[in-house]
Design a protein around this motif. Structure first.
Motif, mmCIF file in Angstrom:
data_model
loop_
_atom_site.group_PDB
_atom_site.id
_atom_site.type_symbol
_atom_site.label_atom_id
_atom_site.label_comp_id
_atom_site.label_asym_id
_atom_site.label_seq_id
_atom_site.Cartn_x
_atom_site.Cartn_y
_atom_site.Cartn_z
ATOM 1 N N MET A 61 20.211 1.480 8.259
ATOM 2 C CA MET A 61 19.002 2.071 7.650
ATOM 3 C C MET A 61 17.782 1.736 8.493
ATOM 4 S SD MET A 61 17.526 1.400 3.806
ATOM 5 C CE MET A 61 16.002 2.157 3.275
ATOM 6 N N ASN A 62 16.957 2.737 8.744
ATOM 7 C CA ASN A 62 15.750 2.548 9.555
ATOM 8 C C ASN A 62 14.603 2.037 8.685
ATOM 9 O OD1 ASN A 62 13.601 2.666 11.291
ATOM 10 N ND2 ASN A 62 13.931 4.780 11.937
ATOM 11 N N ASN A 63 14.200 0.783 8.915
ATOM 12 C CA ASN A 63 13.103 0.194 8.138
ATOM 13 C C ASN A 63 11.765 0.289 8.850
ATOM 14 O OD1 ASN A 63 14.749 -0.662 5.949
ATOM 15 N ND2 ASN A 63 15.473 -2.392 7.200
ATOM 16 N N LYS A 64 11.734 0.987 9.950
ATOM 17 C CA LYS A 64 10.486 1.129 10.700
ATOM 18 C C LYS A 64 9.521 2.033 9.930
ATOM 19 C CE LYS A 64 12.210 -1.258 14.087
ATOM 20 N NZ LYS A 64 11.757 -2.643 14.323
ATOM 21 N N LYS A 65 8.243 1.661 9.977
ATOM 22 C CA LYS A 65 7.244 2.391 9.191
ATOM 23 C C LYS A 65 6.211 3.089 10.074
ATOM 24 C CE LYS A 65 7.251 -0.263 4.859
ATOM 25 N NZ LYS A 65 6.358 -0.909 3.861
ATOM 26 N N THR A 66 5.737 4.229 9.578
ATOM 27 C CA THR A 66 4.610 4.907 10.213
ATOM 28 C C THR A 66 3.321 4.230 9.758
ATOM 29 O OG1 THR A 66 4.252 6.472 8.408
ATOM 30 C CG2 THR A 66 5.862 7.100 10.105
ATOM 31 N N LEU A 67 2.236 4.519 10.442
ATOM 32 C CA LEU A 67 0.914 4.040 10.022
ATOM 33 C C LEU A 67 0.639 4.459 8.583
ATOM 34 C CD1 LEU A 67 -2.044 3.047 10.396
ATOM 35 C CD2 LEU A 67 -2.523 5.268 11.487
ATOM 36 N N PHE A 68 0.948 5.702 8.260
ATOM 37 C CA PHE A 68 0.735 6.213 6.906
ATOM 38 C C PHE A 68 1.525 5.406 5.880
ATOM 39 C CE2 PHE A 68 2.318 9.183 3.574
ATOM 40 C CZ PHE A 68 1.131 9.283 2.857
ATOM 41 N N ASP A 69 2.800 5.146 6.186
ATOM 42 C CA ASP A 69 3.642 4.355 5.285
ATOM 43 C C ASP A 69 3.006 2.994 5.003
ATOM 44 O OD1 ASP A 69 5.708 6.228 5.066
ATOM 45 O OD2 ASP A 69 6.750 5.453 6.837
ATOM 46 N N LYS A 70 2.545 2.337 6.069
ATOM 47 C CA LYS A 70 1.999 0.984 5.924
ATOM 48 C C LYS A 70 0.788 0.959 4.999
ATOM 49 C CE LYS A 70 3.634 -0.808 10.363
ATOM 50 N NZ LYS A 70 3.280 -1.420 11.659
ATOM 51 N N VAL A 71 -0.127 1.907 5.198
ATOM 52 C CA VAL A 71 -1.348 1.909 4.391
ATOM 53 C C VAL A 71 -1.038 2.366 2.960
ATOM 54 C CG1 VAL A 71 -3.719 2.755 4.202
ATOM 55 C CG2 VAL A 71 -2.736 2.317 6.461
ATOM 56 N N TRP A 72 -0.239 3.399 2.839
ATOM 57 C CA TRP A 72 0.135 3.891 1.496
ATOM 58 C C TRP A 72 0.843 2.798 0.688
ATOM 59 C CZ3 TRP A 72 -0.469 8.659 -1.071
ATOM 60 C CH2 TRP A 72 0.286 8.806 -2.240
ATOM 61 N N ASP A 73 1.874 2.214 1.286
ATOM 62 C CA ASP A 73 2.684 1.215 0.578
ATOM 63 C C ASP A 73 1.851 0.008 0.149
ATOM 64 O OD1 ASP A 73 4.762 2.929 1.033
ATOM 65 O OD2 ASP A 73 5.765 1.694 2.547
ATOM 66 N N ALA A 74 0.836 -0.333 0.928
ATOM 67 C CA ALA A 74 -0.032 -1.472 0.589
ATOM 68 C C ALA A 74 -0.890 -1.196 -0.643
ATOM 69 C CB ALA A 74 -0.924 -1.814 1.780
#
Length: 459
Positions: free
Chosen positions: A1-14
């Motif tokens: 499973m790919n756990n790498k995140k986009t910039l969008f993922d990082k800010v959204w998830d936070a």
């Protein structure tokens, strides 16, 4: 499973407060920007439900959309505009919200004052009852426009119930040609992707072209993300971002700055992160652009003639614009030029225009408006002597506001007239009933104002 995140993922998830099983997520909102047009109904909804504004200190308010750009020290003549501004003033006072209204040294277009004051910072979630909130994504924040009912939601809870958009990356690498501005880059992208190509996505802009842009240029690009249907646009924060934010009025100071800067440095897409859609373009293919139709996707290099319509919609657009397929852009008699709006009314935009205009005079037939995006920009224009250049060239310098971008005040373009505009939309009637809008960069707009027509740049 790919756990790498986009910039969008990082800010959204936070910012996820809670995830509803098989449903949307509750997202915390760091900053809520409001103005006089979309806030009155939301305040009224709160009152009708006997609710209070939950976190007034997270709100920044200004008057911008329909304020006059003449005589701002006098009562507003238009009754509707006056009522909206008075309502905003009353609502802010009642709810302990800071208001940068007419006469305040921080007043201006909401998407210009927040960045220049250091309110906009990397990694934030930012909303406003205005579609061009995507501007703030230039700092690596998640920023998007919301409707009136959502404005009320944020007032009451500082949160929104949202489905997470898909992710898109648009990469532009290479060297831009001389006279190609950030506005040209985004107009080119929209002409290729289409006005609905970004629907359902949050877009990250990547590649050396964006990395080499100033913050003002990045804001122009992100501002127009909405014009290709995207929910918003983002650019990863870097040293250019940090230097822009540092020292601004509401930017972090001291230890807080050091702590936040360390976090901001982590806000970039991981290697091997996967996007739902990707586009790549070569910078050498981009030239100074203008639009010729009634949406931002109908854009062409200024060296080209009007293309043949591909469908009924484009045929209708040409009819509205009074143009014919095969016609040279230089055949269009332009009597109005507008340099302003949340897309291009920052000090860099006026420096670019003034640098071209210096020592020249506008064409006799052209009415040219210079509308700064904020009182801070006005101050810079006068301190740097740009006002002398504009005035000697026959341009009118106005006071801050959205102005002829959407013609909610007196700054309207007459029916049937062409206006080369640095704004973001060229819809039918956008600048006044029957007005014909041609979008362009500040540099191209300045050139048109001097020549009274659209022509190619000399090498």
């Amino acid at each position: 499973m790919n756990n790498k995140k986009t910039l969008f993922d990082k800010v959204w998830d936070a910012h996820v407060v809670e995830t509803i099983p098989d449903g949307p997520q509750i997202i915390y909102i760091d900053k809520h920007l409001i103005h006089e047009v979309t806030s009155p109904q939301a305040f009224a909804e709160l009152e009708s439900r006997n609710l209070e504004v939950f976190r007034p200190r997270q709100i920044v308010a200004t008057a911008d959309h329909n304020v006059p750009t003449w005589d701002q020290d006098k009562p507003i003549r238009d009754e509707s505009s006056r009522n909206q501004v008075e309502q905003l003033t009353g609502n802010c006072k009642k709810n302990n919200i800071e208001l940068y209204g007419l006469g305040h040294p921080y007043q201006g277009i909401v998407h210009i004052i927040a960045p220049e004051l250091g309110v906009t910072q990397p990694g934030m979630s930012i909303v406003c009852g205005d579609s061009h909130t995507s501007t703030h994504g230039a700092f690596g924040s998640i920023a998007f426009g919301i409707g009136t009912s959502q404005v009320a939601q944020v007032f009451a809870s500082q949160c929104l119930l949202l489905n997470k958009p898909k992710s898109m990356r648009i990469t532009v690498n290479g060297t831009l040609s001389k006279n190609v501005q950030p506005k040209d880059v985004i107009l080119y992208i929209i002409s290729k992707v289409g006005t609905d190509g970004g629907t359902g996505y949050f877009c990250e802009y990547a590649g050396n072209v964006f990395e080499e842009m100033s913050m003002e240029g990045r804001m122009t690009v992100c501002n127009m993300s909405i014009e290709m249907g995207a929910r918003g646009g983002m650019i990863a924060p870097d040293e250019t971002t940090f230097q822009y934010v540092k020292g601004r009025t509401f930017a972090p100071k001291g230890e807080e700055w050091a702590e936040k800067a360390e976090y901001w440095k982590t806000l970039k897409t991981d290697d091997e992160a996967v996007f739902d859609a990707e586009f790549s373009f070569d910078a050498s293919d981009i030239h100074p652009m203008v639009t010729y139709g009634t949406h931002p996707g109908m854009g062409i290099p200024i060296s080209q003639n009007i293309p043949f319509p591909q469908n009924d919609s484009e045929e209708k657009a040409l009819k509205y614009m009074g143009l014919k397929a095969g016609q040279a852009l230089s055949d269009i008699t332009v009597n109005y030029v507008f340099i302003g709006s949340c897309t291009n009314a920052r000090i860099e935009d006026f420096r670019t225009a003034a640098n071209y205009i210096k020592g020249k005079r506008k064409s006799e037939n052209v009415q040219a408006l210079i509308v700064p995006g904020s009182q801070q920009v006005v101050k810079q224009i006068f301190e740097e002597g740009l006002d002398v250049i504009f005035t000697e060239a026959g341009f009118q310098i106005r006071q801050p506001g959205c102005s002829a971008c959407l013609a909610m005040n007196d700054d309207k373009i007459p029916e049937g007239e062409y206006c080369v505009s640095t704004s973001n939309r060229n819809f039918e009637g956008r600048q006044g009933q029957g007005a014909r809008t041609i979008l362009a960069s500040p540099l191209t707009a300045a050139k048109v104002a001097v020549e009274g027509k659209i022509s190619v740049f000399e090498n």
